[in-house]
Design a protein around this motif. Sequence first.
Motif, PDB file in Angstrom:
ATOM      1  N   VAL A 170      52.430  33.009 -67.281  1.00 53.36           N
ATOM      2  CA  VAL A 170      51.329  32.046 -67.255  1.00 53.36           C
ATOM      3  C   VAL A 170      50.010  32.742 -66.983  1.00 53.36           C
ATOM      4  O   VAL A 170      48.977  32.427 -67.586  1.00 53.36           O
ATOM      5  CB  VAL A 170      51.600  30.939 -66.208  1.00 53.36           C
ATOM      6  N   TYR A 171      50.005  33.738 -66.061  1.00 50.81           N
ATOM      7  CA  TYR A 171      48.732  34.384 -65.709  1.00 50.81           C
ATOM      8  C   TYR A 171      48.178  35.176 -66.879  1.00 50.81           C
ATOM      9  O   TYR A 171      46.975  35.359 -67.019  1.00 50.81           O
ATOM     10  CB  TYR A 171      48.889  35.244 -64.433  1.00 50.81           C
ATOM     11  N   ASN A 172      49.122  35.670 -67.789  1.00 49.88           N
ATOM     12  CA  ASN A 172      48.642  36.386 -68.978  1.00 49.88           C
ATOM     13  C   ASN A 172      47.935  35.431 -69.942  1.00 49.88           C
ATOM     14  O   ASN A 172      46.906  35.768 -70.529  1.00 49.88           O
ATOM     15  CB  ASN A 172      49.811  37.046 -69.698  1.00 49.88           C
ATOM     16  N   VAL A 173      48.524  34.242 -70.079  1.00 51.30           N
ATOM     17  CA  VAL A 173      47.897  33.231 -70.941  1.00 51.30           C
ATOM     18  C   VAL A 173      46.548  32.821 -70.367  1.00 51.30           C
ATOM     19  O   VAL A 173      45.545  32.707 -71.084  1.00 51.30           O
ATOM     20  CB  VAL A 173      48.812  31.995 -71.109  1.00 51.30           C
ATOM     21  N   ALA A 174      46.517  32.605 -69.036  1.00 49.54           N
ATOM     22  CA  ALA A 174      45.265  32.199 -68.378  1.00 49.54           C
ATOM     23  C   ALA A 174      44.187  33.247 -68.586  1.00 49.54           C
ATOM     24  O   ALA A 174      43.012  32.932 -68.823  1.00 49.54           O
ATOM     25  CB  ALA A 174      45.500  31.970 -66.892  1.00 49.54           C
ATOM     26  N   ASP A 175      44.561  34.498 -68.552  1.00 48.43           N
ATOM     27  CA  ASP A 175      43.592  35.589 -68.711  1.00 48.43           C
ATOM     28  C   ASP A 175      43.013  35.597 -70.128  1.00 48.43           C
ATOM     29  O   ASP A 175      41.822  35.841 -70.317  1.00 48.43           O
ATOM     30  CB  ASP A 175      44.278  36.919 -68.400  1.00 48.43           C
ATOM     31  N   LYS A 176      43.862  35.299 -71.114  1.00 50.08           N
ATOM     32  CA  LYS A 176      43.427  35.358 -72.503  1.00 50.08           C
ATOM     33  C   LYS A 176      42.538  34.181 -72.910  1.00 50.08           C
ATOM     34  O   LYS A 176      41.855  34.241 -73.932  1.00 50.08           O
ATOM     35  CB  LYS A 176      44.632  35.417 -73.426  1.00 50.08           C
ATOM     36  N   VAL A 177      42.544  33.132 -72.100  1.00 48.17           N
ATOM     37  CA  VAL A 177      41.692  31.974 -72.437  1.00 48.17           C
ATOM     38  C   VAL A 177      40.575  31.770 -71.412  1.00 48.17           C
ATOM     39  O   VAL A 177      39.972  30.694 -71.336  1.00 48.17           O
ATOM     40  CB  VAL A 177      42.532  30.683 -72.576  1.00 48.17           C
ATOM     41  N   GLY A 178      40.268  32.805 -70.619  1.00 44.19           N
ATOM     42  CA  GLY A 178      39.108  32.748 -69.755  1.00 44.19           C
ATOM     43  C   GLY A 178      39.364  32.212 -68.357  1.00 44.19           C
ATOM     44  O   GLY A 178      38.395  31.863 -67.666  1.00 44.19           O
ATOM     45  N   TYR A 179      40.623  32.133 -67.913  1.00 44.30           N
ATOM     46  CA  TYR A 179      40.931  31.686 -66.553  1.00 44.30           C
ATOM     47  C   TYR A 179      41.650  32.783 -65.777  1.00 44.30           C
ATOM     48  O   TYR A 179      42.455  32.510 -64.888  1.00 44.30           O
ATOM     49  CB  TYR A 179      41.827  30.433 -66.590  1.00 44.30           C
ATOM     50  N   GLY A 180      41.374  34.058 -66.093  1.00 43.12           N
ATOM     51  CA  GLY A 180      42.102  35.188 -65.512  1.00 43.12           C
ATOM     52  C   GLY A 180      42.032  35.257 -63.999  1.00 43.12           C
ATOM     53  O   GLY A 180      42.986  35.652 -63.342  1.00 43.12           O
TER      54      GLY A 180
END
Length: 519
Positions: free
Chosen positions: A481-491
Motif C-alpha cells: 500500500v505504501y508503494n501505491v501511496a508514494d506513486k500517487v503523491g501520498y508517500g
Amino acid sequence: MYKLLLVDDERIIREGISAMIDWEKFNIRIKLASNGLEAYEMIVHEPPDILITDIKMPGLEGLELIEWTYQKFPDMMIVILSGYGEFDFASRAIEYGVKHYLLKPSDEEAIADVLTKIIGQLQAKQEKEAFVKNIKSKLEKIMPHVQEQFLRDCVMNRFYSDEQKKAFKQMLYLADDEVRLLLFSLEDTKHYEEAFALSDIIQKVFQTTKVFLNTMIEGFVLVILQDMKFYEMMEHLRNIQNTYGKYYGLSLSIAISDKDCLDRIAFMYKTTKEYLKYRFYLGEGSVITSKDIESYTDEQNRDTGFEYNDEKISITVKSGNGREAQEQLRLFFEALHAKKLKIDVAKTYCMELYMCIIRQAQSAKLNDYIGNIGLLQQMQTLRQISNFMFLAVQEITYANYQHHAGKNSLLISKVLQSVEQFISDEALSLTWLAKKILYMNEDYLGKLFKKEMNEKFSHYLMRVRMEKAKALIEQAKHCKVYNVADKVGYGNNPQYFGQVFKKFTGYTPSEYKKLLNGK
C-alpha cells in the motif's frame, strides 16, 4: 357633306335652283321646303349647315324663320332670296346675322358665287374649331403636369409673385379650400418601381377624394388632398400601408400635416419632414401627426442629459459574455428611448457606444466594423440602430468567447498534462502549478479550470490520484500500500491515502486488493 335647306313657296324657283346647281361639286346635300312652317319642322329635326330662304311666304314668313333660327342656331349660314321690292326686308335680315342674299331671279353663276363664299367660310370655321379643339385636347393632357409642376414649385418654395400664383390658380381651377399634405416615407427608397407603385395605390384608395398633387419629391411620395374627416383619412392610410406591405413586404411611415390652405404648402411640407424624423422613436410604419410629437418635444425641452456605463458594456463584450453584454445593451436602449432626447443627441450617444463596442473586436475584423459607421449614421429609427448594434455585440462577443476558449483550452490542456506528469509529487496543487509551471494568478486559474472542466481542481486531482491508485493495485495485486501511496503523491502519509481511497471507492486499499483476488 354639308347640309343645305332651300325654302321657297314658289315651286318653280325652288325646283329650278335645285336642278340648276351641281351640288356634289360643292359637297352639298340639298333638301327642299315649300314654306316657313315646313322649314321650321325640318330644322328642328335636322339642323342644316346652310339655309336659303325666301322672305315672303305664307304661314311663317322668312324673317320670322330667320329670327328664330338665329336665336337657336347662331352659327348657321343663312342666305335670303329677295325680289327688287323686298330690299327693306333684306336689310332687316342683316340684323340677324345674314351676310349673303340672292336677287330673284338668280342665275347659276350668282348662286355658285355665294355657295363658294359660304363653303370657304364653313371650312375656315371648321379649321378654326379643329385647331381650338386640338389645342384644348393638348392643354387637357398637359394640365395635370402643369398643376404638378406648379404645386411642386410651391412645395419647394420656389419664387412666384402673387400675380403669378393667382393666374396659375385660376388657370388650374385651384380654390382656396383647406387641404392636408401627406408625406410618405418608404423603408427602402432605392427602387423607383416601389415609389411609382405607391403613388398608384394612393390614387386608387383616394379615388373619391380630390387629390391636388401625387408626386415624388426628395425621396418621398407627397400627396396634397382636400381635407376630409380624420377617421376616414386614417382608414385610407391603413389601407395603403397594408396594400403596400402585402405587395412589397416593406414598412411605410406617413406624416400628416394640420389642415391649411394651398398657399401654405411649403410650410406644410417642411413640418411633415420634421414629423418623419420622429420615426426614430416611433418606429417604421408609424402614422405621425403634430399631436404624436408633442410629448417628445416637451421632453426634449426639459433635456437634462443622459448617463450610462459604457465601460461595463465594453468589459462584458471583451470577456465574451454574450448574455450579459446583450442585457446591458438592452438596458441602454430602454433608458435612451425613455429619455426622449433630441434625435441628433441620441444618435451621438449610440455612435459613442458603438465605438466603445467595436474597440473590443479582434484586430482582423476592426476595420470592417469601422466601415459600418456610415450605415449607422444613415439609420432613421432607434430600432434599426438597436438591431444593428445588437448584431455587432453578438458577433464580437462570440468571437471573443471563441478566442478565449481556444486560449483556455490550451491552458487547461497544460494543467492536465502537468497533473499526469507530476502525479507522484506531494507538492502538486493548484498553487504549485500556478507558481511553478504556468506563472499566473492562482484564483483565475481555479475559476478557469472549473469553467472548462466543470469541477474544482482539488476534486479533479483527488479523482485522478485515486483512479491511478486503483490501476496500480489492479496491475500489481501483491504490491504494498505504501508503494501505491508514494506513486500517487501520498508517500509521506500512507494512512491518509488509505482514508481518501476508502472515501473514493468504499474500500480500504487492502479490502480492494482482496476483492480483486476474489477472497
